[in-house]
Scaffold this motif. Sequence first.
Motif, mmCIF file in Angstrom:
data_model
loop_
_atom_site.group_PDB
_atom_site.id
_atom_site.type_symbol
_atom_site.label_atom_id
_atom_site.label_comp_id
_atom_site.label_asym_id
_atom_site.label_seq_id
_atom_site.Cartn_x
_atom_site.Cartn_y
_atom_site.Cartn_z
ATOM 1 N N SER A 126 -17.024 2.838 1.233
ATOM 2 C CA SER A 126 -16.046 4.030 1.596
ATOM 3 C C SER A 126 -14.695 3.723 2.226
ATOM 4 O O SER A 126 -13.752 3.907 1.665
ATOM 5 C CB SER A 126 -16.587 5.012 2.130
ATOM 6 O OG SER A 126 -15.940 6.052 2.276
ATOM 7 N N SER A 127 -14.930 2.743 3.168
ATOM 8 C CA SER A 127 -13.684 2.377 3.900
ATOM 9 C C SER A 127 -12.748 1.428 3.133
ATOM 10 O O SER A 127 -11.682 1.592 3.175
ATOM 11 C CB SER A 127 -14.135 1.645 5.162
ATOM 12 O OG SER A 127 -14.986 2.677 6.198
ATOM 13 N N LEU A 128 -13.473 0.535 2.416
ATOM 14 C CA LEU A 128 -12.685 -0.348 1.364
ATOM 15 C C LEU A 128 -11.813 0.381 0.377
ATOM 16 O O LEU A 128 -10.740 0.140 0.057
ATOM 17 C CB LEU A 128 -13.461 -1.577 0.770
ATOM 18 C CG LEU A 128 -14.094 -2.459 1.531
ATOM 19 C CD1 LEU A 128 -14.737 -3.518 0.721
ATOM 20 C CD2 LEU A 128 -12.936 -3.144 2.491
ATOM 21 N N ILE A 129 -12.435 1.408 -0.122
ATOM 22 C CA ILE A 129 -11.945 2.372 -1.232
ATOM 23 C C ILE A 129 -10.618 3.015 -0.496
ATOM 24 O O ILE A 129 -9.454 3.192 -1.077
ATOM 25 C CB ILE A 129 -12.566 3.456 -1.783
ATOM 26 C CG1 ILE A 129 -13.795 2.518 -2.625
ATOM 27 C CG2 ILE A 129 -12.129 4.222 -2.618
ATOM 28 C CD1 ILE A 129 -14.900 3.337 -3.128
ATOM 29 N N GLN A 130 -10.766 3.529 0.827
ATOM 30 C CA GLN A 130 -9.903 4.285 1.336
ATOM 31 C C GLN A 130 -8.626 3.288 1.992
ATOM 32 O O GLN A 130 -7.344 3.746 2.187
ATOM 33 C CB GLN A 130 -10.261 5.082 2.554
ATOM 34 C CG GLN A 130 -11.321 6.158 2.220
ATOM 35 C CD GLN A 130 -12.033 6.908 3.241
ATOM 36 O OE1 GLN A 130 -11.098 7.683 3.900
ATOM 37 N NE2 GLN A 130 -13.239 6.514 3.758
ATOM 38 N N LEU A 131 -8.877 2.215 2.243
ATOM 39 C CA LEU A 131 -8.023 1.034 2.699
ATOM 40 C C LEU A 131 -6.458 1.243 1.712
ATOM 41 O O LEU A 131 -5.395 1.179 2.560
ATOM 42 C CB LEU A 131 -8.317 -0.111 2.744
ATOM 43 C CG LEU A 131 -9.208 -0.468 4.162
ATOM 44 C CD1 LEU A 131 -9.532 -1.950 4.098
ATOM 45 C CD2 LEU A 131 -8.148 -0.163 5.258
#
Length: 329
Positions: free
Chosen positions: A256-261
């Motif tokens: 999720s964090s990678l997608i939002q980055l």
Amino acid sequence: SILLFNGMRVTATRKRLAEIEKQSQQYINAQVQNVIAAVMTSYYDIVRQQNYLKTFDQSIEVAQRRLEIIQAQQSVGLANNADLFQSQLDLNNLQQNKVQQQLVIDQAKTGLLTLLTLRPDSTVMVSDTILVDKSIVLGTILENISTNPDVIAADEQIRINELIERETAAQRYPTVRLSAGYNYNRNQTSAGQTLLNQNNGPFAGGNFIIPIYNGSIFKRQQKIAGINTRNAELQKDIIIRDYSSNAVKTFQAYTSSLIQLDTAKRTLDLSQKLLDLVLQRFQLRQATIVDITLAQQAFVTASFSLINLSYASKSSEIELKRLTNKLAP
């Protein structure tokens, strides 16, 4: 005196001690992984806090420029004291936040030095960026959970309990012991009927012990040892289940964090452009102080969001590698 046979109890005990040594090594490995993870997390937290400080510095530069514009406008009668006072208050608040943020950084560095067992008043410089490994795959993580030192130690505990079962069962078998030696005896007196008495020679013998009855104590001990073995197996299954669950949840947060980055990077870029544009319009008296304040807040929020997402991704990466025993100093 030589033990010839006791139901292989001695052999089982020797193997059990070797397994205990291996298990202790795994406990040490687990502690090493935990310390490395704590040091890395603390290190990247300092990087995160320093990025916060850079954001405050950028925001202070904007606030100072805004104050200079208002002062220049007021000198020609195009600005009022309310805008001047508000700009000065905003600048003062940002400078105070910067001081508080520096305190957070200093305390975080002290925490890192403590983890490294160094003097807490030592000077440490951290200059780095947060780079995230994007190649982690959930399937690989779950397959490598078995390499976690805690899981291996739990497996060692099963073998230890199995050897205890063998030791306990061996008590119900006969014991055969061989004894051998050499005797030498010499008695000498200066008077009497016997002036010298001397005996010497080898001897040998055997000892055979058969346990006949002890109230079924050995049988009960063997049953208890079997229960402990099954409990150790269940404990290993629980550890694997919990670590697998933790790995899945951590990987979900990581993904999720990678997608939002990427979105956060674009948002920060847009907020920076918006702030520059509003500042130019404010200088031309086409925007109000409220507009520039909102643009400045949007920039700070976007910057903090990107920093937090980068740190969250890195923290998840560290935890996933810790679970699979992949962290290295």
